[in-house]
Design an enzyme around this catalytic site. Structure first.
Site, short mmCIF file in Angstrom:
data_model
loop_
_atom_site.label_atom_id
_atom_site.label_comp_id
_atom_site.label_asym_id
_atom_site.label_seq_id
_atom_site.Cartn_x
_atom_site.Cartn_y
_atom_site.Cartn_z
N HIS A 85 0.76 -1.24 -0.19
CA HIS A 85 -0.15 0.08 0.08
C HIS A 85 0.97 1.41 0.12
CE1 HIS A 85 0.09 1.54 4.26
NE2 HIS A 85 0.19 0.33 4.52
N CYS B 59 1.52 5.94 12.22
CA CYS B 59 1.21 4.72 13.09
C CYS B 59 1.16 5.36 14.44
CB CYS B 59 2.22 3.73 13.09
SG CYS B 59 2.20 3.10 11.46
#
Lengths: 390, 403
Positions: free
Chosen positions: A210, A333
């Protein structure tokens, strides 16, 4: 049904290191394979054979694009799994040989946290610091090697500031230590900065689709011929026993396509993306109270990290988004946890400045016009925020 | 500077006096076939050497293909320069730097085929060596055991430089020894036997026995994949004959006592293979038999099975141990395909206790009650002949746009 978001087409997406928009052709492949070749590759009937054959071709294409052998390509669910499998798989396999592991201070969370877990299990982790450009020193790594070191894990391109680590030199150095495996987190570098897995003596190499316009949930761990690591999942022994779980055939096929398309653009559009980066850096430097964290040289062409002193990164990101410019604070993240960028702190930048860090990350789909617009949005936003805050 | 050509040294061709030109031609042809994906290369042959001019094609890819091509003793990527000393010096330095890593030692080995050249061997070694030494700090010469050996060949037309010699597969060019039929089961041994025969210059076509529904589509695909690997060794093409074998196997199961079914099955396979050989004008049959490995490969079994034909049967693996065979299978990249666990025609009807010492008269006697002749003819007539290319099993399906 979810409608198209307002202003979607005018939006400038500069957060490609968080994730990229999948190419339409990639989604088409995924849908077609899911519909027409839904068999389980392990089944012995025709549907199974077809699915297996597709998986084999996906593996072959990935191996050719990565310049390794097909038998060295292991499909996983993405960068995090590949990193965990490489690190914990090595630790489990060689825990009787040694319990010492070397890494850098600027790794992705999936590497950092894996080491945290191993630490609790009795492994010793040496974290190599970085210089002001975010780069490790090969000598310091070599000095850290002990008689029981089993693994050195260093990322290729830093996901937050874009620094390229001296992978070739580290690989050449580790080549002299036959008992140490070398893992490289290649997730941010692939398609943007070339890396020769074989030539640089890399034993384990993680990638994630991705990040190059493939789909989430697909990735690869390259495991060099002759290197053995322990599996983390028990089950049906797929992927030559290293990664059990019914293979994601549609994911693997679409990833192979995404990588092919990305590497084509690497050939034709690398100059364009570098020019955009150069332009953005040049314009940002002209702003008042700006600190650029991305190094002047030895950097990937798609990441620009900077702080405008006095603005909290989070506030700045939201202000930019209101004007249609999508960027992020630190890595995706960590950004939700309000954590300050690990990398930037490790580069010895003060906490205040680190808290203001903003990352722009490009893909081959971005244009110079977008960069023009982005700069004018940033300028206006800085002026407006200054008025509010003073 | 990158090398621009590859110098190839012939294998046993060099010993073949009168047939030399023919052998060189065969090697040139099989090299051409093996390298079709590099359309811009030019292949030049001389009496002692063959040169592949890269013309911008990917040298590393070509090297990988040459490593397994039969008929090549060794080869070296080389740079061609003029006779001008300065140019030779610069080329030697660039070539050296391509491979140099800190700590390496080196030497220069000059061969001067051109006796007119103003500098002699020693002077050339000295001139080139000191040029490299001046440009690389802390470098040492080691004439006995250098890490890098810069080889310089001075000929009348040009100077050729190289730093590595890569071993070839040896043997003779494919096709220089005529054609044979390989009995290809899908196991580890038969592809290796095929490769060994190919190395001696034999042109190989394979015969595979297919018994649906007892053996699956997958086992057939496995054989196609093996044939693909052999096609790479064969220069990019390979012929595979697939024999429909179900009817014969069923008849054997019905008519022959259980402990003799294996022997009778092998006899039928050999008869069919021999028919196909005749049809496609082969001169011999190649099998992967290794003495004593299984019940059908004892001398008694061979005597009973071989009885059906007087065609030469080549058994390249006959005296080899399994571990040696596996090593070669790994080298030619067929091992991982062979160990996939699908039933093939040899494993599906294995009797509990096959005769390890079958008697020829007995198997002849049992077969005499059944008319196999017609079924054999039918099987031969219905053979499916496939032309295999390196990616046949993938291209067989229309996956193109998905990738």
């Amino acid at each position: 049904m979810i409608g198209k978001k307002k202003g979607f087409s005018d939006m400038i997406y500069f957060d490609n290191s968080a994730t990229t928009k999948p190419y339409p052709e990639v989604v088409d492949s995924f849908v077609k394979v899911s519909n027409d070749f839904f068999g389980n590759p392990s089944s012995i009937h025709r549907l199974g054979v077809e699915a297996e054959s597709l998986l084999a071709q996906a593996r072959k294409q990935m191996s050719e694009l990565l310049q390794v052998n097909p038998s060295e390509v292991y499909f996983t669910s993405g960068g995090t799994e590949s990193n965990n499998l490489a690190i914990k798989g090595t630790a489990l396999m060689y825990r009787n040989r040694g319990k010492h592991i070397i890494t850098s201070a600027v790794e992705h969370a999936s590497v950092r946290e894996a080491y945290q877990q191993l630490k609790e299990l009795g492994f010793r982790i040496t974290v190599i610091p970085v210089d002001a450009e975010g780069r490790v020193s090969v000598t310091e790594i070599e000095d850290a090697i002990c008689h029981d070191t089993i693994l050195v894990s260093i990322m290729h391109v830093n996901n937050e500031v874009g620094t390229i680590q001296p992978i070739e030199e580290i690989g050449n150095m580790i080549k002299g230590y036959s008992k140490i495996l070398f893992h490289v987190d290649f997730v941010q570098g692939i398609g943007k900065v070339a890396l020769n897995i074989q030539k640089h003596h890399i034993d384990l190499c993680s990638i994630s689709a991705h990040k190059f316009h493939g789909l989430k949930g697909t990735g690869v761990l390259v495991v060099r011929e002759g290197v053995q690591i322990s599996p983390l999942f028990s089950g049906g022994n797929q992927e030559w026993k290293l990664r059990s779980g019914t293979e994601n055939v549609a994911g693997a096929v679409s990833m192979a396509k995404a990588l092919r398309l990305t590497l084509q653009r690497y050939e034709t559009k690398l100059r364009q993306i570098s020019e955009i980066q150069g332009y953005l850096l040049k314009e940002l430097k002209l702003l008042e109270d700006v600190v650029i964290h991305t190094p002047n040289s030895g950097r990937a062409p798609h990441i620009i990290n900077f702080s405008v002193k006095g603005f909290r990164g989070e506030v700045f990101v939201h202000a930019l988004e209101e004007k249609g410019l999508i960027v992020s604070t630190t890595s995706a993240c960590s950004s939700k946890k309000k954590a300050v960028s690990h990398t930037i702190l490790a580069m010895n930048v003060s906490k205040d400045v680190a808290e203001s860090a903003i990352r722009l990350s490009l893909s081959y789909e971005n244009t110079l016009e977008e960069a023009n617009k982005a700069i004018s949005i940033i300028k206006t936003t800085v002026t407006e925020l200054r008025e509010v805050m003073h | 500077m990158n090398y621009d050509r590859i110098l190839i040294r012939y294998g046993e061709i060099s010993t073949k006096g009168r047939n030399r030109t023919k052998f060189v031609e065969k090697l040139k042809r099989s090299a051409k076939r093996a390298l079709t994906e590099f359309p811009n290369i030019i292949i030049e042959t001389t009496r002692d050497r063959m040169y592949i001019l890269l013309n911008g094609e990917n040298g590393e890819g070509i090297i990988e293909k040459l490593k397994i091509l039969p008929g090549i003793q060794s080869f070296s990527p080389v740079i061609k320069t003029s006779l001008e000393l300065e140019e030779v010096k610069e080329a030697a330095l660039q070539l050296f730097l391509n491979k140099y890593q800190v700590g390496d030692t080196f030497k220069i080995s000059t061969r001067r085929a051109n006796k007119e050249y103003p500098l002699d061997t020693g002077q050339l070694n000295y001139a080139l060596g000191s040029h490299i030494l001046q440009n690389v700090p802390d470098l040492k010469v080691d004439v006995k055991n250098p890490t890098i050996d810069v080889q310089v060949e001075v000929r009348t037309e040009a100077v050729y430089l190289s730093i590595e010699t890569i071993m070839g597969a040896g043997g003779m060019p494919i096709g220089s020894s005529g054609k044979a039929m390989l009995m290809l089961s899908g196991g580890i041994d038969s592809p290796v036997a095929g490769y060994m025969a190919m190395k001696r210059g034999v042109e190989i076509e394979a015969v595979h026995f297919f018994s649906p529904p007892f053996t699956s589509e997958r086992s057939k695909q496995k054989v196609v994949e093996l044939a693909e690997k052999l096609s790479l060794l064969n220069g990019g093409y390979f012929t595979l004959h697939i024999v429909p074998f179900t009817a014969i196997q069923q008849l054997i199961q019905k008519q022959i006592p259980e402990n003799y079914t294996m022997t009778a099955t092998r006899r039928m396979m050999l008869r069919i293979t021999d028919e196909i050989r005749r049809k496609f004008e082969g001169l011999a049959i190649v099998t992967g038999e290794s003495l004593g490995q299984v019940a059908s490969q004892t001398l008694e079994s061979m005597l009973a099975i071989n009885d059906v034909t007087s065609t030469p049967i080549l058994r390249p693996l006959i005296t080899m141990d399994k571990s040696e065979i596996i090593d070669i299978a790994k080298r030619i990249d067929t091992h991982h395909i062979s160990i996939q666990p699908y039933e093939d025609c040899c494993t599906v009807f294995v009797p509990a206790a096959p005769k390890t010492k079958p008697k020829l008269e007995k198997v002849q006697y049992y077969e005499s009650f059944v008319d196999f002749e017609q079924l054999i003819q039918e099987a031969v007539d219905k053979v499916e002949t496939i032309q295999i290319k390196p990616d046949t099993h993938i291209k067989g399906q229309v996956f193109g746009e998905l990738f």
